[in-house]
Design a protein around this motif. Sequence first.
Motif, PDB file in Angstrom:
ATOM      1  N   ALA A 123       0.817  -1.210   0.000  1.00 26.78           N
ATOM      2  CA  ALA A 123       0.000   0.000   0.000  1.00 26.78           C
ATOM      3  C   ALA A 123       0.852   1.262   0.000  1.00 26.78           C
ATOM      4  CB  ALA A 123      -0.940  -0.020   1.207  1.00 26.78           C
ATOM      5  N   LYS A 124       1.887   1.283   0.833  1.00 25.43           N
ATOM      6  CA  LYS A 124       2.726   2.487   0.914  1.00 25.43           C
ATOM      7  C   LYS A 124       3.379   2.788  -0.420  1.00 25.43           C
ATOM      8  CE  LYS A 124       4.789   3.783   4.600  1.00 25.43           C
ATOM      9  NZ  LYS A 124       5.674   4.009   5.777  1.00 25.43           N
ATOM     10  N   GLN A 152       2.821   6.051  -2.803  1.00 24.47           N
ATOM     11  CA  GLN A 152       3.974   6.877  -3.184  1.00 24.47           C
ATOM     12  C   GLN A 152       4.068   7.036  -4.698  1.00 24.47           C
ATOM     13  OE1 GLN A 152       7.059   4.679  -1.131  1.00 24.47           O
ATOM     14  NE2 GLN A 152       7.166   6.203   0.520  1.00 24.47           N
ATOM     15  N   ILE A 153       3.779   5.965  -5.431  1.00 29.15           N
ATOM     16  CA  ILE A 153       3.806   6.041  -6.896  1.00 29.15           C
ATOM     17  C   ILE A 153       2.774   7.060  -7.390  1.00 29.15           C
ATOM     18  CG2 ILE A 153       3.287   4.770  -9.019  1.00 29.15           C
ATOM     19  CD1 ILE A 153       4.503   2.284  -7.650  1.00 29.15           C
ATOM     20  N   CYS A 154       1.570   6.991  -6.830  1.00 26.19           N
ATOM     21  CA  CYS A 154       0.524   7.956  -7.209  1.00 26.19           C
ATOM     22  C   CYS A 154       0.934   9.380  -6.853  1.00 26.19           C
ATOM     23  CB  CYS A 154      -0.792   7.595  -6.525  1.00 26.19           C
ATOM     24  SG  CYS A 154      -1.540   6.055  -7.104  1.00 26.19           S
ATOM     25  N   PHE A 191       1.129  12.547   2.564  1.00 27.36           N
ATOM     26  CA  PHE A 191       1.087  12.447   4.019  1.00 27.36           C
ATOM     27  C   PHE A 191       0.522  11.099   4.475  1.00 27.36           C
ATOM     28  CE2 PHE A 191      -3.222  14.261   3.413  1.00 27.36           C
ATOM     29  CZ  PHE A 191      -3.974  13.483   4.280  1.00 27.36           C
ATOM     30  N   VAL A 192      -0.356  10.497   3.671  1.00 29.11           N
ATOM     31  CA  VAL A 192      -0.870   9.169   4.037  1.00 29.11           C
ATOM     32  C   VAL A 192       0.257   8.140   4.008  1.00 29.11           C
ATOM     33  CG1 VAL A 192      -2.421   7.306   3.342  1.00 29.11           C
ATOM     34  CG2 VAL A 192      -3.222   9.668   3.288  1.00 29.11           C
ATOM     35  N   ALA A 193       1.093   8.192   2.974  1.00 31.38           N
ATOM     36  CA  ALA A 193       2.217   7.253   2.885  1.00 31.38           C
ATOM     37  C   ALA A 193       3.220   7.498   4.010  1.00 31.38           C
ATOM     38  CB  ALA A 193       2.893   7.385   1.527  1.00 31.38           C
ATOM     39  N   ARG A 194       3.440   8.752   4.356  1.00 25.96           N
ATOM     40  CA  ARG A 194       4.411   9.084   5.407  1.00 25.96           C
ATOM     41  C   ARG A 194       3.972   8.529   6.753  1.00 25.96           C
ATOM     42  NH1 ARG A 194       4.337  12.886   9.161  1.00 25.96           N
ATOM     43  NH2 ARG A 194       2.618  14.006   8.170  1.00 25.96           N
ATOM     44  N   ILE A 195       2.692   8.666   7.092  1.00 27.15           N
ATOM     45  CA  ILE A 195       2.197   8.213   8.393  1.00 27.15           C
ATOM     46  C   ILE A 195       2.092   6.694   8.441  1.00 27.15           C
ATOM     47  CG2 ILE A 195       0.220   8.302   9.968  1.00 27.15           C
ATOM     48  CD1 ILE A 195      -0.238  11.187   8.888  1.00 27.15           C
TER      49      ILE A 195
END
Length: 287
Positions: A5-6, A10-12, A63-67
């Motif tokens: 998922a991460k 990140q790709i998107c 920010f979703v990928a970071r968290i």
Amino acid sequence: MPVDAKMAIQICSYYAMIFGMGMMIWTDQMAAGYGIEVSDKSKAFMKFTGVNGLVGAAIANTFVARIGHTKTMSLTCFANMFAFGMPLVQSILTTVMVAGENAFSQKVGMDENMQLFNVFVMFALCSVSYMGWVSSGSAMPTKPNVSDLSDLDTFNFVHACIGFFFGLPAMFKPEMLLDQYLPGNTWVGNEQFMCPELMKIMGMLLVGNGLRAICTIQGGDGVTAYSHTRANCMWYMMILGFMVFADTNSTKVFGMEMDAVLPAKIFDFVRNFGMMYWGVGIMTKND
């Protein structure tokens, strides 16, 4: 799944940031890469699409990928499937007619291979988002419940509604919005096809951002809610900065007097400044 998922998010995020910055800053180079001859009006709409749609998608995914909250990432991947699925369907529909004289690529002089490139990119983004969604538990969004939202998520929910409010008309009634924001404006050459098409794309991106916001809220993570508010405040600040050049765009690019566009300009300023001011106040209380 080969993509978690991460990584999918990140790709998107990278795609949206690269293409968003390209449309905003390297507009001529982007148009040349697609083989399109663009006027100043078309370039203004490319920049508008970049800052309103793609940059919003980039910061929302970042920010979703970071968290890294699992449920939030799963729901965001689900939202990304639909967010990029809409332009995928649009690209496929225009590619099916690529040899016909009514095809969009023919009307604007686009390189037909670049139309196929759009299909490939959107399909790839949908595919990695699907893999990320499955690998993170295949969480499904539910009907939004607005009766028990925190102040952070209340702000984020209003942000989502704004995306739907502008995105849906831009998708299905682009000419109506153009008449509201540029009353009496005339189009020359491929502008009559290019500018409404860019409005449709921006609408899809705004609807995607709204859906992504709803899914982020339903992730239920407090840290994500705070970061979501902060990201949205930054986006509204960027839009306010973009509005600084509205006078130049209206008078020099579109050849219109400010009196003609003043009502729309005031409405946009009040909305964007109000959201920014409200969001900063909520962040201050939650620091």
